[in-house]
Motif scaffolding. Structure first.
Motif, mmCIF file in Angstrom:
data_model
loop_
_atom_site.group_PDB
_atom_site.id
_atom_site.type_symbol
_atom_site.label_atom_id
_atom_site.label_comp_id
_atom_site.label_asym_id
_atom_site.label_seq_id
_atom_site.Cartn_x
_atom_site.Cartn_y
_atom_site.Cartn_z
ATOM 1 N N SER A 1 0.865 -1.175 0.000
ATOM 2 C CA SER A 1 0.000 0.000 0.000
ATOM 3 C C SER A 1 0.901 1.223 0.000
ATOM 4 O O SER A 1 2.128 1.104 0.109
ATOM 5 C CB SER A 1 -0.934 0.012 1.208
ATOM 6 O OG SER A 1 -1.957 0.991 1.037
ATOM 7 N N ASP A 2 0.329 2.394 -0.156
ATOM 8 C CA ASP A 2 1.105 3.629 -0.045
ATOM 9 C C ASP A 2 0.227 4.723 0.530
ATOM 10 O O ASP A 2 -0.967 4.516 0.757
ATOM 11 C CB ASP A 2 1.720 4.047 -1.391
ATOM 12 C CG ASP A 2 0.681 4.317 -2.471
ATOM 13 O OD1 ASP A 2 -0.391 4.880 -2.152
ATOM 14 O OD2 ASP A 2 0.925 3.977 -3.641
ATOM 15 N N GLU A 3 0.803 5.885 0.780
ATOM 16 C CA GLU A 3 0.076 6.960 1.457
ATOM 17 C C GLU A 3 -0.875 7.720 0.534
ATOM 18 O O GLU A 3 -1.639 8.569 0.995
ATOM 19 C CB GLU A 3 1.073 7.930 2.082
ATOM 20 C CG GLU A 3 1.915 7.283 3.177
ATOM 21 C CD GLU A 3 2.873 8.261 3.825
ATOM 22 O OE1 GLU A 3 2.908 9.437 3.371
ATOM 23 O OE2 GLU A 3 3.582 7.870 4.764
ATOM 24 N N PHE A 4 -0.831 7.413 -0.756
ATOM 25 C CA PHE A 4 -1.650 8.162 -1.705
ATOM 26 C C PHE A 4 -2.951 7.440 -2.041
ATOM 27 O O PHE A 4 -3.966 8.076 -2.327
ATOM 28 C CB PHE A 4 -0.852 8.408 -2.992
ATOM 29 C CG PHE A 4 0.428 9.158 -2.749
ATOM 30 C CD1 PHE A 4 0.426 10.536 -2.540
ATOM 31 C CD2 PHE A 4 1.649 8.486 -2.708
ATOM 32 C CE1 PHE A 4 1.612 11.228 -2.300
ATOM 33 C CE2 PHE A 4 2.839 9.179 -2.477
ATOM 34 C CZ PHE A 4 2.816 10.545 -2.268
ATOM 35 N N ASP A 5 -2.922 6.119 -1.998
ATOM 36 C CA ASP A 5 -4.117 5.336 -2.317
ATOM 37 C C ASP A 5 -4.330 4.261 -1.250
ATOM 38 O O ASP A 5 -3.390 3.852 -0.566
ATOM 39 C CB ASP A 5 -3.983 4.665 -3.693
ATOM 40 C CG ASP A 5 -3.941 5.676 -4.824
ATOM 41 O OD1 ASP A 5 -4.903 6.444 -4.981
ATOM 42 O OD2 ASP A 5 -2.916 5.696 -5.541
ATOM 43 N N THR A 6 -5.563 3.806 -1.175
ATOM 44 C CA THR A 6 -5.893 2.752 -0.216
ATOM 45 C C THR A 6 -5.995 1.429 -0.970
ATOM 46 O O THR A 6 -6.929 1.213 -1.741
ATOM 47 C CB THR A 6 -7.229 3.056 0.497
ATOM 48 O OG1 THR A 6 -7.145 4.340 1.123
ATOM 49 C CG2 THR A 6 -7.540 2.010 1.547
ATOM 50 N N TYR A 7 -5.035 0.549 -0.726
ATOM 51 C CA TYR A 7 -4.994 -0.742 -1.412
ATOM 52 C C TYR A 7 -5.585 -1.878 -0.565
ATOM 53 O O TYR A 7 -5.906 -2.929 -1.092
ATOM 54 C CB TYR A 7 -3.541 -1.106 -1.770
ATOM 55 C CG TYR A 7 -2.957 -0.284 -2.886
ATOM 56 C CD1 TYR A 7 -3.007 -0.721 -4.210
ATOM 57 C CD2 TYR A 7 -2.333 0.929 -2.632
ATOM 58 C CE1 TYR A 7 -2.464 0.027 -5.237
ATOM 59 C CE2 TYR A 7 -1.780 1.681 -3.656
ATOM 60 C CZ TYR A 7 -1.856 1.231 -4.957
ATOM 61 O OH TYR A 7 -1.311 1.973 -5.974
ATOM 62 N N ILE A 8 -5.667 -1.687 0.725
ATOM 63 C CA ILE A 8 -6.101 -2.747 1.634
ATOM 64 C C ILE A 8 -7.420 -2.331 2.268
ATOM 65 O O ILE A 8 -7.509 -1.263 2.893
ATOM 66 C CB ILE A 8 -5.047 -2.983 2.736
ATOM 67 C CG1 ILE A 8 -3.679 -3.254 2.117
ATOM 68 C CG2 ILE A 8 -5.468 -4.123 3.645
ATOM 69 C CD1 ILE A 8 -2.534 -3.121 3.101
ATOM 70 N N THR A 9 -8.456 -3.161 2.143
ATOM 71 C CA THR A 9 -9.753 -2.872 2.755
ATOM 72 C C THR A 9 -10.305 -4.123 3.438
ATOM 73 O O THR A 9 -10.060 -5.251 3.002
ATOM 74 C CB THR A 9 -10.785 -2.373 1.725
ATOM 75 O OG1 THR A 9 -10.999 -3.386 0.739
ATOM 76 C CG2 THR A 9 -10.320 -1.092 1.052
ATOM 77 N N PHE A 10 -11.033 -3.892 4.491
ATOM 78 C CA PHE A 10 -11.696 -4.966 5.244
ATOM 79 C C PHE A 10 -13.089 -4.463 5.594
ATOM 80 O O PHE A 10 -13.237 -3.389 6.182
ATOM 81 C CB PHE A 10 -10.891 -5.303 6.499
ATOM 82 C CG PHE A 10 -11.437 -6.435 7.321
ATOM 83 C CD1 PHE A 10 -11.984 -7.558 6.733
ATOM 84 C CD2 PHE A 10 -11.382 -6.383 8.718
ATOM 85 C CE1 PHE A 10 -12.477 -8.611 7.485
ATOM 86 C CE2 PHE A 10 -11.862 -7.431 9.489
ATOM 87 C CZ PHE A 10 -12.411 -8.546 8.870
ATOM 88 N N SER A 11 -14.122 -5.252 5.225
ATOM 89 C CA SER A 11 -15.506 -4.819 5.410
ATOM 90 C C SER A 11 -16.356 -5.968 5.933
ATOM 91 O O SER A 11 -16.045 -7.144 5.706
ATOM 92 C CB SER A 11 -16.121 -4.311 4.091
ATOM 93 O OG SER A 11 -15.332 -3.264 3.552
ATOM 94 N N GLY A 12 -17.441 -5.614 6.611
ATOM 95 C CA GLY A 12 -18.377 -6.619 7.095
ATOM 96 C C GLY A 12 -19.705 -5.990 7.482
ATOM 97 O O GLY A 12 -19.744 -4.807 7.829
ATOM 98 N N TYR A 13 -20.758 -6.769 7.405
ATOM 99 C CA TYR A 13 -22.071 -6.261 7.814
ATOM 100 C C TYR A 13 -22.991 -7.424 8.176
ATOM 101 O O TYR A 13 -22.797 -8.573 7.755
ATOM 102 C CB TYR A 13 -22.714 -5.407 6.705
ATOM 103 C CG TYR A 13 -22.918 -6.121 5.389
ATOM 104 C CD1 TYR A 13 -24.089 -6.828 5.129
ATOM 105 C CD2 TYR A 13 -21.943 -6.056 4.401
ATOM 106 C CE1 TYR A 13 -24.292 -7.468 3.922
ATOM 107 C CE2 TYR A 13 -22.129 -6.698 3.181
ATOM 108 C CZ TYR A 13 -23.303 -7.395 2.945
ATOM 109 O OH TYR A 13 -23.499 -8.038 1.741
ATOM 110 N N LEU A 14 -23.980 -7.094 8.980
ATOM 111 C CA LEU A 14 -24.964 -8.078 9.440
ATOM 112 C C LEU A 14 -25.950 -8.375 8.317
ATOM 113 O O LEU A 14 -26.537 -7.473 7.730
ATOM 114 C CB LEU A 14 -25.714 -7.532 10.662
ATOM 115 C CG LEU A 14 -26.823 -8.404 11.248
ATOM 116 C CD1 LEU A 14 -26.255 -9.682 11.838
ATOM 117 C CD2 LEU A 14 -27.605 -7.629 12.306
ATOM 118 N N VAL A 15 -26.138 -9.665 8.033
ATOM 119 C CA VAL A 15 -27.089 -10.095 7.009
ATOM 120 C C VAL A 15 -28.416 -10.472 7.643
ATOM 121 O O VAL A 15 -29.490 -10.090 7.159
ATOM 122 C CB VAL A 15 -26.523 -11.292 6.209
ATOM 123 C CG1 VAL A 15 -27.547 -11.814 5.214
ATOM 124 C CG2 VAL A 15 -25.225 -10.898 5.509
#
Length: 206
Positions: free
Chosen positions: A186-200
């Motif tokens: 990753s770098d400081e200019f773009d977001t390459y790593i994401t983690f998401s979750g939600y209740l179904v």
């Protein structure tokens, strides 16, 4: 009776009725008589007119607090991460959505406060000439792996799953220790790593 007496009686005129007299004074009220028998029940009468509107009542006691059945988060990381001699928790520095603060940005963990079925997704950018080796964890359990072999080029890699969580379960991302050199880019200019979750689906729903 002698003949003379009979003759005199014939000559007496009959008495006349006297003239009507005015009514006398009203007498005293007599004693109350005994109660008579009850009569038969009469038919129902017609419905009366609606009465005036009553006054507004007082405020009732407060009800139970409504429990929220929502949970969702989406976070990102702008810094690369290299393996070390120990397992590392992937900590995130960018918060996109964090409903009710269920994802802790300091520990890198999602804490389940609403039991049910959840969907999670992890996206990373591999590092060329290095392995990418991570696990999505539930508490201390390795649930699924995200893996990419060593390559001359870097690519986006993703993993997703659904989990049934109980209250106080924790879900997080772990980078494998340095038995093999692995990293995520990753770098400081773009977001390459994401983690998401939600209740179904909430656990109490049929």
């Amino acid at each position: 009776m002698t003949r003379g007496m009979k003759r005199n009686m014939k000559n007496i005129a009959p008495a006349r009725a006297g003239s009507p007299q005015p009514p006398g004074e009203k007498g005293d009220r007599g004693d109350r008589g005994l109660q008579g028998k009850y009569g038969k029940t009469g038919s129902v009468g017609a419905r009366g007119h609606m009465g005036p509107k009553g006054q507004k009542g007082s405020v009732g006691a407060p009800g139970d607090r409504c429990k929220n059945h929502y949970a969702a988060f989406s976070v990102g990381r702008k810094k690369p991460l290299h393996s070390s001699d120990y397992y590392q928790t992937v900590v995130f520095d960018t918060e996109f959505v964090n409903l009710y603060g269920h994802f802790n940005m300091f520990t890198g963990r999602f804490y389940c406060y609403v039991p049910g079925i959840y969907f999670f997704s992890l996206n990373v950018h591999t590092w060329n000439q290095k392995e990418t080796y991570l696990h999505i964890m539930r508490n201390a359990e390795e649930v699924v792996i995200l893996y990419a072999q060593v390559s001359d080029r870097s690519i986006m890699q993703s993993q997703s799953l659904m989990l049934q969580l109980q209250e106080q379960d924790e879900v997080w991302v772990r980078l494998f220790k340095g038995e093999r050199e692995n990293a995520i880019f990753s770098d400081e200019f773009d977001t390459y790593i994401t983690f998401s979750g939600y209740l179904v689906k909430h656990a109490s729903e049929p």
